[in-house]
Design an enzyme around this catalytic site. Structure first.
Site, PDB file in Angstrom:
ATOM      1  N   LYS B  78       0.855  -1.197   0.000  1.00  0.00           N
ATOM      2  CA  LYS B  78       0.000   0.000   0.000  1.00  0.00           C
ATOM      3  C   LYS B  78       0.889   1.245   0.000  1.00  0.00           C
ATOM      4  O   LYS B  78       1.934   1.268   0.665  1.00  0.00           O
ATOM      5  CB  LYS B  78      -0.901  -0.039   1.246  1.00  0.00           C
ATOM      6  CG  LYS B  78      -1.955   1.059   1.302  1.00  0.00           C
ATOM      7  CD  LYS B  78      -2.870   0.914   2.530  1.00  0.00           C
ATOM      8  CE  LYS B  78      -3.970   1.977   2.553  1.00  0.00           C
ATOM      9  NZ  LYS B  78      -4.871   1.837   3.712  1.00  0.00           N
ATOM     10  N   SER B 158     -10.096   2.164   2.809  1.00  0.00           N
ATOM     11  CA  SER B 158      -9.131   2.843   1.974  1.00  0.00           C
ATOM     12  C   SER B 158      -8.154   1.908   1.252  1.00  0.00           C
ATOM     13  O   SER B 158      -7.557   2.309   0.261  1.00  0.00           O
ATOM     14  CB  SER B 158      -8.334   3.837   2.814  1.00  0.00           C
ATOM     15  OG  SER B 158      -7.495   3.171   3.735  1.00  0.00           O
ATOM     16  N   SER B 182     -10.567   0.114   7.134  1.00  0.00           N
ATOM     17  CA  SER B 182      -9.894   0.169   5.830  1.00  0.00           C
ATOM     18  C   SER B 182      -9.200  -1.110   5.370  1.00  0.00           C
ATOM     19  O   SER B 182      -8.754  -1.178   4.224  1.00  0.00           O
ATOM     20  CB  SER B 182      -8.872   1.305   5.814  1.00  0.00           C
ATOM     21  OG  SER B 182      -9.507   2.538   5.669  1.00  0.00           O
TER      22      SER B 182
END
Lengths: 95, 488
Positions: B78, B158, B182
């Site tokens: 990420k 997210s 998330s």
């Protein structure tokens, strides 16, 4: 509690975000809808309740007061948008 | 070679050890699939050169017999994790051009164990979002589609890039982070497994900060075993993060396959929120039935402050975010937009650099922390947080683990939810876990009437991730695994 347009401008100033005048009304509406939704928290009786400071009950770790890192100014300023030698460059702040 | 990308970490680990294929062959297979899958927009930066170099080093260690726990396993990272010399910008314009000169503790742990980096994954800007629509680099597409439909769906957020990439098999697993849901919400939207460990289990050092008292990293993986393998490597005790807890990291994989006979599973009655969709309710009941059939005891519990978790979160998280994001001022890194003086430069840089959702949250945070409002908002929210944690502390005397739905709905379409508060409601089942610092795992448990994956969530006692893996493995065994049909 709700915010008016003057408050929106003041908060943006505090947050150091330049607001376009045409966005003030939209933000006023959005912030108020969030703040109204948050208001349900007033239903909760919090008398005598301590505010949370840490979710896990651990003692704050202490470390020895020693220098363990550093001496690479070139890396520190490597990502600066403007620099000279090993200094960050900013617009003049003192006359 | 593309069938190599269909292997789980556990299977790839076996194949590599038996020399059925090399780490370089495995990495090449992923690189080829990533190139074919760009329409998903899951990767914002591909690092094939670095991946090949790391895979060759893995092959050398495999030959020498010094392979690590993740030797040769190709991963997506990420964009929130600092990776030395590689684009790390939290998918924000404000961090334009930023390449850290250091490595996050978590990625360092993964490379130590032999993992290979395929690239950086898309996400909501600064991890603020539930649909991956706030990224500066554009929307991520969910590999899943509704039956008889070509319409794109969001992967959740997210960690939308992480979830999409894992579901599409363009990485073996991915790192992710979870501040209010998330990891778990995108995992549920994509038929993958995501675990947010206990606060303090994974080091936050080198992870771009959003809300420091809530942020916690964890993996998204294809199955429960892979999630356990990933978390074992990611978790550590880190002197560079004072909130990292001094507890040894257990062998999570060992918990998988253990009987749940006698396990007490709590069903919180407050989660039966008004208007819960019948298919989510059915999924939840089915999950409880499966666990009961395997010998668990189902116990109804009460978590009375559940409904206040989300509004309290939207005070605490923006407050911490407004403080953490104060550092983006155009001086030391990232975007600089000139102005008449230094304050004008700050204001211009931040106005141009932050997207609308991030600006909204900074504004809320600044307001609730401003003079005269601090006690009414922030202190009250932190008191409610104490009450939420107390609810769970009481529940742990009756149950060992709590079962809930992971999300109130399956994946939706981009643009379908435009009202901020409606978007925030996506985290209604996950956010209490962050507020109380507990571990939570999302595991696929069924499909919606439109054929989209749905997930269940298990919540555990602090640092009892093992019970989550043990119980999630039972649900997985009953529910089977889910793979999006490949259309891209």
């Amino acid at each position: 509690m709700s915010v008016d347009q003057a408050t929106v401008r003041r908060v943006a100033k505090l947050a150091r975000i330049k607001l376009k005048e045409e966005n003030v009304a939209r933000l006023e509406g959005e912030l108020n809808s969030i703040l109204h939704w948050i208001e349900q928290l007033n239903e909760v009786d919090v008398t005598g309740v301590e505010p949370m400071t840490s979710v896990v009950s651990v003692k704050m770790k202490m470390r020895k007061d020693l220098v363990t890192d550093g001496s690479y100014p070139g890396e520190v300023v490597a990502n600066a948008p403007a620099k000279e030698d090993d200094y960050f460059l900013v617009p003049k702040v003192i006359e | 070679m593309s069938n190599l990308t269909s292997l789980t970490i556990a299977k790839a680990r076996e194949g590599l050890r038996r020399k059925e294929f090399s780490a370089l062959e495995l990495t090449e297979a992923y690189i080829a699939e990533i190139e074919k899958s760009r329409i998903l927009n899951a990767y914002i930066v591909e690092t094939p050169g670095k991946a090949r170099e790391m895979a060759k080093a893995s092959d050398a260690r495999l030959a020498k017999g010094t392979a690590g726990a993740l030797e040769g396993i190709p991963l997506g990272i990420k964009d929130l994790f600092a990776t030395k010399g590689v684009h790390t910008q939290a998918c924000s314009h404000v961090l334009d051009g930023f390449k850290p000169t250091y490595e996050s503790t978590i990625t360092e742990n993964l490379w130590r164990d032999g993992a290979v980096m395929l690239g950086k994954l898309n996400m909501d800007e600064f991890a603020m979002g539930s649909s991956n629509e706030t990224s500066y680099y554009g929307n991520v597409i969910n590999p899943w589609r509704r039956h008889n439909s070509n319409a794109a769906l969001v992967p959740g957020g997210s960690s939308g890039g992480s979830a999409s990439a894992v579901a599409a098999h363009i990485c073996a697993a991915a790192t992710a982070t979870d501040t209010g849901g998330s990891i778990r919400q995108p995992a549920a939207f994509t038929g993958t497994v995501g675990i947010k460990p206990t606060y303090g289990r994974c080091s936050r050092w080198g992870v771009v900060a959003f809300a420091s008292s809530l942020d916690q990293a964890g993996p998204i993986a294809r199955d429960v075993r892979d999630a356990a393998i990933m978390l074992k490597s990611m978790a550590s005790v880190d002197p560079k993060d004072t909130t990292s807890v001094d507890l040894p990291v257990p062998d999570y994989e060992a918990a998988i396959g253990k009987s749940i006979k006698g396990l007490r599973v709590g069903i919180p009655k407050e989660y039966r929120a008004d208007g819960m969709s019948p298919e989510i309710e059915t999924l939840w009941n089915t999950g409880a039935k499966w666990l009961k059939e395997q010998g668990a005891e189902i116990v109804e519990i009460s978590l009375p402050h559940t409904k206040y978790a989300l509004p309290a979160y939207y005070i605490v998280a923006p407050a911490e975010a407004s403080s953490n994001l104060a550092r983006y001022d155009g001086v030391r890194y990232g975007l600089r937009v000139p102005g008449n003086d230094i304050v004008d430069m700050y204001e211009n840089s931040r106005a141009a650099g932050f997207g609308p959702e991030v600006q909204r949250r900074i504004m809320i945070g600044t307001y609730v922390l401003s003079a005269g409002y601090y006690d009414a908002y922030y202190v009250r929210a932190q008191k409610i947080r104490t009450l939420i944690k107390r609810d769970f502390d009481k529940a742990w005397s009756k149950v060992d683990v709590v079962l809930t739905p992971a999300t109130p709905s399956p994946a939706f379409a981009p643009g379908e939810i435009s009202d901020p508060v409606q978007m925030y409601l996506n985290d209604i089942f996950t956010v209490t876990v962050n507020m109380a610092g507990l571990p939570g795992i999302a595991v696929p448990a069924g499909v919606s009437k439109d054929g989209l994956p749905l997930g269940l969530q298990l919540i555990g006692k602090p640092f009892d991730e093992e019970t989550l893996f043990q119980t999630a493995a039972v649900i997985e065994q009953m529910a089977g695994s889910y793979k999006a049909p490949q259309w891209w």
